[in-house]
Motif scaffolding. Structure first.
Motif, PDB file in Angstrom:
ATOM      1  N   GLY A 176     -43.044 -73.091  29.422  1.00 54.81           N
ATOM      2  CA  GLY A 176     -41.750 -72.891  28.785  1.00 54.81           C
ATOM      3  C   GLY A 176     -40.798 -74.059  28.933  1.00 54.81           C
ATOM      4  O   GLY A 176     -39.619 -73.945  28.602  1.00 54.81           O
ATOM      5  N   ILE A 177     -41.280 -75.183  29.426  1.00 53.26           N
ATOM      6  CA  ILE A 177     -40.445 -76.378  29.607  1.00 53.26           C
ATOM      7  C   ILE A 177     -40.645 -77.304  28.409  1.00 53.26           C
ATOM      8  O   ILE A 177     -41.769 -77.724  28.121  1.00 53.26           O
ATOM      9  CB  ILE A 177     -40.812 -77.114  30.906  1.00 53.26           C
ATOM     10  CG1 ILE A 177     -40.679 -76.170  32.105  1.00 53.26           C
ATOM     11  CG2 ILE A 177     -39.952 -78.359  31.081  1.00 53.26           C
ATOM     12  CD1 ILE A 177     -41.201 -76.757  33.399  1.00 53.26           C
ATOM     13  N   VAL A 178     -39.558 -77.605  27.713  1.00 55.12           N
ATOM     14  CA  VAL A 178     -39.638 -78.428  26.510  1.00 55.12           C
ATOM     15  C   VAL A 178     -38.978 -79.781  26.770  1.00 55.12           C
ATOM     16  O   VAL A 178     -37.786 -79.838  27.090  1.00 55.12           O
ATOM     17  CB  VAL A 178     -38.955 -77.738  25.309  1.00 55.12           C
ATOM     18  CG1 VAL A 178     -39.055 -78.610  24.054  1.00 55.12           C
ATOM     19  CG2 VAL A 178     -39.567 -76.377  25.058  1.00 55.12           C
ATOM     20  N   PRO A 179     -39.727 -80.884  26.652  1.00 54.22           N
ATOM     21  CA  PRO A 179     -39.130 -82.217  26.849  1.00 54.22           C
ATOM     22  C   PRO A 179     -38.006 -82.483  25.852  1.00 54.22           C
ATOM     23  O   PRO A 179     -37.969 -81.900  24.753  1.00 54.22           O
ATOM     24  CB  PRO A 179     -40.305 -83.164  26.616  1.00 54.22           C
ATOM     25  CG  PRO A 179     -41.533 -82.328  26.835  1.00 54.22           C
ATOM     26  CD  PRO A 179     -41.172 -80.950  26.381  1.00 54.22           C
ATOM     27  N   ASP A 180     -37.114 -83.388  26.223  1.00 54.06           N
ATOM     28  CA  ASP A 180     -35.942 -83.666  25.390  1.00 54.06           C
ATOM     29  C   ASP A 180     -36.297 -84.213  24.014  1.00 54.06           C
ATOM     30  O   ASP A 180     -35.534 -84.023  23.059  1.00 54.06           O
ATOM     31  CB  ASP A 180     -35.027 -84.676  26.108  1.00 54.06           C
ATOM     32  CG  ASP A 180     -34.402 -84.081  27.364  1.00 54.06           C
ATOM     33  OD1 ASP A 180     -34.360 -82.836  27.459  1.00 54.06           O
ATOM     34  OD2 ASP A 180     -33.989 -84.857  28.244  1.00 54.06           O
ATOM     35  N   TYR A 181     -37.431 -84.905  23.905  1.00 54.52           N
ATOM     36  CA  TYR A 181     -37.769 -85.523  22.618  1.00 54.52           C
ATOM     37  C   TYR A 181     -38.381 -84.534  21.626  1.00 54.52           C
ATOM     38  O   TYR A 181     -38.721 -84.903  20.499  1.00 54.52           O
ATOM     39  CB  TYR A 181     -38.707 -86.712  22.806  1.00 54.52           C
ATOM     40  CG  TYR A 181     -40.010 -86.389  23.526  1.00 54.52           C
ATOM     41  CD1 TYR A 181     -41.084 -85.805  22.858  1.00 54.52           C
ATOM     42  CD2 TYR A 181     -40.157 -86.661  24.880  1.00 54.52           C
ATOM     43  CE1 TYR A 181     -42.263 -85.505  23.519  1.00 54.52           C
ATOM     44  CE2 TYR A 181     -41.333 -86.358  25.554  1.00 54.52           C
ATOM     45  CZ  TYR A 181     -42.385 -85.788  24.863  1.00 54.52           C
ATOM     46  OH  TYR A 181     -43.541 -85.490  25.516  1.00 54.52           O
ATOM     47  N   LEU A 182     -38.544 -83.273  22.036  1.00 52.76           N
ATOM     48  CA  LEU A 182     -39.054 -82.238  21.136  1.00 52.76           C
ATOM     49  C   LEU A 182     -37.940 -81.255  20.800  1.00 52.76           C
ATOM     50  O   LEU A 182     -37.280 -80.710  21.691  1.00 52.76           O
ATOM     51  CB  LEU A 182     -40.222 -81.484  21.791  1.00 52.76           C
ATOM     52  CG  LEU A 182     -41.503 -82.274  22.054  1.00 52.76           C
ATOM     53  CD1 LEU A 182     -42.555 -81.379  22.697  1.00 52.76           C
ATOM     54  CD2 LEU A 182     -42.043 -82.887  20.768  1.00 52.76           C
ATOM     55  N   ALA A 183     -37.730 -81.041  19.505  1.00 51.59           N
ATOM     56  CA  ALA A 183     -36.716 -80.096  19.035  1.00 51.59           C
ATOM     57  C   ALA A 183     -37.411 -78.882  18.435  1.00 51.59           C
ATOM     58  O   ALA A 183     -38.138 -79.023  17.444  1.00 51.59           O
ATOM     59  CB  ALA A 183     -35.820 -80.754  18.000  1.00 51.59           C
ATOM     60  N   PRO A 184     -37.227 -77.693  19.016  1.00 53.05           N
ATOM     61  CA  PRO A 184     -37.916 -76.500  18.504  1.00 53.05           C
ATOM     62  C   PRO A 184     -37.535 -76.186  17.055  1.00 53.05           C
ATOM     63  O   PRO A 184     -36.371 -76.305  16.660  1.00 53.05           O
ATOM     64  CB  PRO A 184     -37.456 -75.392  19.450  1.00 53.05           C
ATOM     65  CG  PRO A 184     -37.010 -76.107  20.692  1.00 53.05           C
ATOM     66  CD  PRO A 184     -36.442 -77.403  20.215  1.00 53.05           C
ATOM     67  N   VAL A 185     -38.536 -75.817  16.278  1.00 54.84           N
ATOM     68  CA  VAL A 185     -38.328 -75.319  14.913  1.00 54.84           C
ATOM     69  C   VAL A 185     -38.327 -73.801  14.996  1.00 54.84           C
ATOM     70  O   VAL A 185     -39.173 -73.195  15.661  1.00 54.84           O
ATOM     71  CB  VAL A 185     -39.442 -75.802  13.964  1.00 54.84           C
ATOM     72  CG1 VAL A 185     -39.303 -75.150  12.588  1.00 54.84           C
ATOM     73  CG2 VAL A 185     -39.415 -77.321  13.852  1.00 54.84           C
ATOM     74  N   GLN A 186     -37.381 -73.185  14.347  1.00 53.65           N
ATOM     75  CA  GLN A 186     -37.260 -71.730  14.447  1.00 53.65           C
ATOM     76  C   GLN A 186     -38.498 -71.033  13.881  1.00 53.65           C
ATOM     77  O   GLN A 186     -38.928 -71.306  12.761  1.00 53.65           O
ATOM     78  CB  GLN A 186     -36.017 -71.258  13.698  1.00 53.65           C
ATOM     79  CG  GLN A 186     -35.752 -69.757  13.871  1.00 53.65           C
ATOM     80  CD  GLN A 186     -34.441 -69.333  13.236  1.00 53.65           C
ATOM     81  OE1 GLN A 186     -33.721 -70.155  12.679  1.00 53.65           O
ATOM     82  NE2 GLN A 186     -34.124 -68.053  13.327  1.00 53.65           N
ATOM     83  N   THR A 187     -39.062 -70.147  14.690  1.00 55.92           N
ATOM     84  CA  THR A 187     -40.214 -69.349  14.268  1.00 55.92           C
ATOM     85  C   THR A 187     -39.886 -67.887  14.485  1.00 55.92           C
ATOM     86  O   THR A 187     -39.073 -67.548  15.353  1.00 55.92           O
ATOM     87  CB  THR A 187     -41.479 -69.718  15.069  1.00 55.92           C
ATOM     88  OG1 THR A 187     -41.202 -69.616  16.472  1.00 55.92           O
ATOM     89  CG2 THR A 187     -41.936 -71.125  14.758  1.00 55.92           C
ATOM     90  N   PRO A 188     -40.504 -66.983  13.724  1.00 53.80           N
ATOM     91  CA  PRO A 188     -40.160 -65.564  13.826  1.00 53.80           C
ATOM     92  C   PRO A 188     -40.616 -64.944  15.151  1.00 53.80           C
ATOM     93  O   PRO A 188     -41.784 -65.044  15.532  1.00 53.80           O
ATOM     94  CB  PRO A 188     -40.917 -64.931  12.652  1.00 53.80           C
ATOM     95  CG  PRO A 188     -42.038 -65.878  12.359  1.00 53.80           C
ATOM     96  CD  PRO A 188     -41.512 -67.231  12.689  1.00 53.80           C
ATOM     97  N   GLY A 189     -39.673 -64.307  15.864  1.00 51.70           N
ATOM     98  CA  GLY A 189     -40.012 -63.527  17.058  1.00 51.70           C
ATOM     99  C   GLY A 189     -40.763 -64.308  18.110  1.00 51.70           C
ATOM    100  O   GLY A 189     -40.548 -65.497  18.335  1.00 51.70           O
ATOM    101  N   GLU A 190     -41.688 -63.625  18.766  1.00 51.51           N
ATOM    102  CA  GLU A 190     -42.535 -64.217  19.799  1.00 51.51           C
ATOM    103  C   GLU A 190     -43.827 -64.736  19.174  1.00 51.51           C
ATOM    104  O   GLU A 190     -44.927 -64.283  19.491  1.00 51.51           O
ATOM    105  CB  GLU A 190     -42.828 -63.190  20.893  1.00 51.51           C
ATOM    106  CG  GLU A 190     -41.603 -62.722  21.655  1.00 51.51           C
ATOM    107  CD  GLU A 190     -40.956 -63.857  22.432  1.00 51.51           C
ATOM    108  OE1 GLU A 190     -41.697 -64.700  22.961  1.00 51.51           O
ATOM    109  OE2 GLU A 190     -39.714 -63.907  22.494  1.00 51.51           O
ATOM    110  N   ALA A 191     -43.707 -65.663  18.270  1.00 49.53           N
ATOM    111  CA  ALA A 191     -44.872 -66.189  17.556  1.00 49.53           C
ATOM    112  C   ALA A 191     -45.788 -66.944  18.507  1.00 49.53           C
ATOM    113  O   ALA A 191     -45.339 -67.617  19.439  1.00 49.53           O
ATOM    114  CB  ALA A 191     -44.418 -67.104  16.422  1.00 49.53           C
ATOM    115  N   ALA A 192     -47.104 -66.824  18.246  1.00 47.89           N
ATOM    116  CA  ALA A 192     -48.083 -67.540  19.068  1.00 47.89           C
ATOM    117  C   ALA A 192     -48.024 -69.036  18.810  1.00 47.89           C
ATOM    118  O   ALA A 192     -48.385 -69.835  19.674  1.00 47.89           O
ATOM    119  CB  ALA A 192     -49.488 -67.011  18.789  1.00 47.89           C
ATOM    120  N   LEU A 193     -47.552 -69.414  17.620  1.00 46.03           N
ATOM    121  CA  LEU A 193     -47.479 -70.830  17.258  1.00 46.03           C
ATOM    122  C   LEU A 193     -46.052 -71.331  17.436  1.00 46.03           C
ATOM    123  O   LEU A 193     -45.116 -70.824  16.801  1.00 46.03           O
ATOM    124  CB  LEU A 193     -47.918 -71.032  15.805  1.00 46.03           C
ATOM    125  CG  LEU A 193     -47.969 -72.483  15.328  1.00 46.03           C
ATOM    126  CD1 LEU A 193     -49.036 -73.260  16.098  1.00 46.03           C
ATOM    127  CD2 LEU A 193     -48.235 -72.555  13.823  1.00 46.03           C
TER     128      LEU A 193
END
Length: 613
Positions: free
Chosen positions: A589-606
């Protein structure tokens, strides 16, 4: 993907349909075409039902999605000789090893349906129809071969076995557009021609053409084609002038077909290149030299003594060996032997169809009966009947076909598809002979049991059902009947967030690559193809590297998006191998600063991330 059955979609229709078909068969009398037509109808109905029940119009194998991508590119204007997949791998793309001979009919069907249907529906219609069309040559080939070796009753039994085989085979269900079903159809026609009565040229022309096209479609069948050529050559050397026409017909038709396919599918600038995973100069030279020398031997030495024919055959074999050693010595080795150790560990060893019987016995022992029992039984049947001098020549032929296929299957279980198919012929003949014996001894329970028992043991799906019953009693579900579950990360819905992103290069596990190419306009680093080694290694090294180093690798390769699948097996292995690597870090669950999450529906596996500059 394992060459497994698809009982979940086909089993409910199998028992009733087969029972009705067998009853009708017995009433077909002296009209063999009725039995063949009924067999085709039963399999087609079962396949149509499976297609209607399917949730996607493309098969579940990566190769089905990649084939569709290749066909789409062809229809969009990519050249006939241009086999580059420009959206796969590092800059420049990946040169694919598949054949346009399979692309062409699929593209033609899409174009025809496209006259009256919108694009996606025309694709769906074409992919629905194509595998079903291939049922016809398979059934006809089996019927003809079984009739050649044992007459009407053997043909009927062979039809029963192929019906039961095809009903439970995903290769002939709508959506399966990989080339394996084409190969089975060609092998059926090859065997039909090979078993034509001694001296008949028509069947051997058919066999030579089928063998030549099989080489062009995919090199998996090359050992079978080589075996078929050896069988024809040895029969000619033994029988002499009686086999002259057949030997000349096979040799010439093989050489001409391979030459025509080479010229029709190989771009002129690659005429001199030798590759061992498709039809190139290597297999062109080997096959044409083999066919031509067989033709010349039969032309010049058929009237000679057995010693003269044996000498001519030895000279021909020596010529083929010399051509092989001069033109393509590398094709005598395993084409994957030089694969990078990292790819072997994290990719190839996990490809189910590339596993050995030893690996399979540990991961899915329930497959052993389905994959090997009928083939081993066929080999034993041939050996026993050869020993007893019972129809010796035809059993030598099938032993020569089955034994190498069994050996290959022990090292790579993808061969079991062909092993199960080839087992039909000697087993159908054995069942037919036991049936004759039971009819001659109506009071013999032993004869009836032998007939019924061998018939059941000859059906791979019976072994699968037995394995499922044992697994059920043991409380497990790891059987052939469970099929293959489609990952939640490769569905259209899961990949929809990618569609809205600017077109770029996606780093994702190789198992997602074909689906991303199919559903989005993006490029991908990795897809599970051995010619894409650079792209697959780049993706694996990104996942293995520390988050800081992974950022540098992403920018170096020009990656704009990263797709992380929480349920992907390869991703799990990468995380285990490098507990401090990028994939393991994302898994926590740790996301490096150079990665920006793209919104995905709910608890998506991807999980999808943009790569910041």
């Amino acid at each position: 993907m394992l060459p497994q059955t698809s009982f979940r979609s086909a089993q409910p229709t199998t028992r009733a349909a087969t029972t009705r078909w067998l009853a009708t068969l017995r009433a077909s009398g002296d009209r063999p075409w009725v039995a063949v037509l009924l067999a085709i109808i039963v399999v087609v109905v079962a396949s149509v039902i499976a297609g209607i029940r399917a949730t996607d119009y493309v098969g579940g194998d990566n190769d089905d999605a990649m084939r569709l991508v290749e066909v789409r590119d062809f229809l969009a204007g990519q050249g006939w000789f241009d086999m580059m997949q420009y959206r796969l791998g590092l800059a420049g793309g990946t040169l694919m090893h598949w054949s346009r001979l399979v692309d062409l009919p699929i593209a033609g069907l899409i174009a025809v349906f496209g006259l009256v249907l919108p694009p996606e529906r025309s694709e769906a219609a074409a992919l629905f129809v194509w595998p079903i069309l291939l049922i016809v040559p398979v059934v006809i080939g089996v019927a003809r071969a079984c009739n050649n070796i044992g007459g009407r009753q053997t043909m009927l039994i062979g039809l029963g076995l192929i019906v039961l085989s095809l009903i439970s085979n995903v290769r002939f269900q709508p959506g399966d557009i990989d080339h394996h079903n084409v190969q089975l159809a060609l092998i059926a026609l090859l065997v039909a021609g090979l078993t034509d009565p001694l001296g008949r040229t028509g069947g051997h022309v058919l066999a030579g053409i089928a063998a030549g096209i099989a080489i062009a479609v995919g090199v998996e069948t090359t050992p079978l084609v080589a075996t078929a050529g050896t069988i024809v050559a040895l029969r000619w050397a033994w029988h002499g002038s009686r086999m002259e026409g057949a030997a000349k017909a096979f040799g010439l038709s093989l050489a001409v077909t391979v030459a025509a396919a080479f010229l029709a599918t190989t771009p002129p600038h690659l005429y001199g290149m030798v590759t061992c995973d498709n039809l190139s100069l290597g297999f062109f030279a080997i096959a044409t030299s083999g066919g031509t020398t067989l033709y010349l031997s039969a032309l010049t030495a058929s009237k000679g003594s057995p010693r003269v024919r044996a000498l001519a055959l030895a000279v021909s074999a020596a010529a083929v060996v010399i051509v092989t050693m001069v033109v393509a010595p590398q094709c005598l080795a395993n084409p994957l032997a030089s694969l990078d150790p990292l790819l072997k560990t994290l990719w190839l060893d996990r490809v189910e169809e590339a596993q050995s019987i030893v690996q399979l016995s540990q991961t899915m022992p329930s497959y052993l009966g389905f994959g090997f029992a009928a083939g081993i039984l066929a080999v034993l049947t041939c050996l026993i009947r050869i020993w007893r001098n019972d129809k010796r020549e035809i059993h030598v032929i099938f032993l020569a076909l089955c034994l190498p296929t069994l050996a290959i299957s022990l090292f790579q279980i993808r061969g079991t598809t062909f092993l199960n198919f080839l087992s039909i012929f000697p087993l159908a003949l054995a069942v037919s002979d036991l049936r004759h014996r039971a009819q001659r001894e109506p009071r013999s329970t032993r004869a009836e049991l032998a007939f019924a028992g061998l018939m059941l043991a000859s059906v791979p799906s019976v072994w699968a059902l037995a394995a499922a019953a044992i697994a059920s009693m043991a409380g497990t579900d790891d059987t052939v009947m469970t099929g293959v579950k489609t990952s939640a990360c490769v569905t259209r819905e899961a990949l929809l967030p990618l569609v809205g992103e600017p077109s770029g290069l996606v780093a994702a596990p190789s198992n997602l690559g074909a689906a991303i190419l199919r559903f989005t306009p993006h490029h991908v680093l990795a897809a599970p193809y051995h010619r894409n080694t650079a792209g697959m290694l780049a993706e694996l090294n990104i996942g293995l590297a520390s988050p800081t180093a992974a950022g540098d690798l992403l920018r170096r390769d020009g990656v704009t998006l990263l797709a992380y699948c929480t349920e992907d097996g390869q991703t799990e292995l990468v995380a285990q191998r490098a507990p401090d690597g990028l994939y393991a870090t994302l898994g926590k669950g740790i996301v490096p600063d150079y990665l920006a999450p793209v919104q995905t529906p709910g608890e998506a596996a991807l999980k999808i991330f943009r790569v910041r500059d």
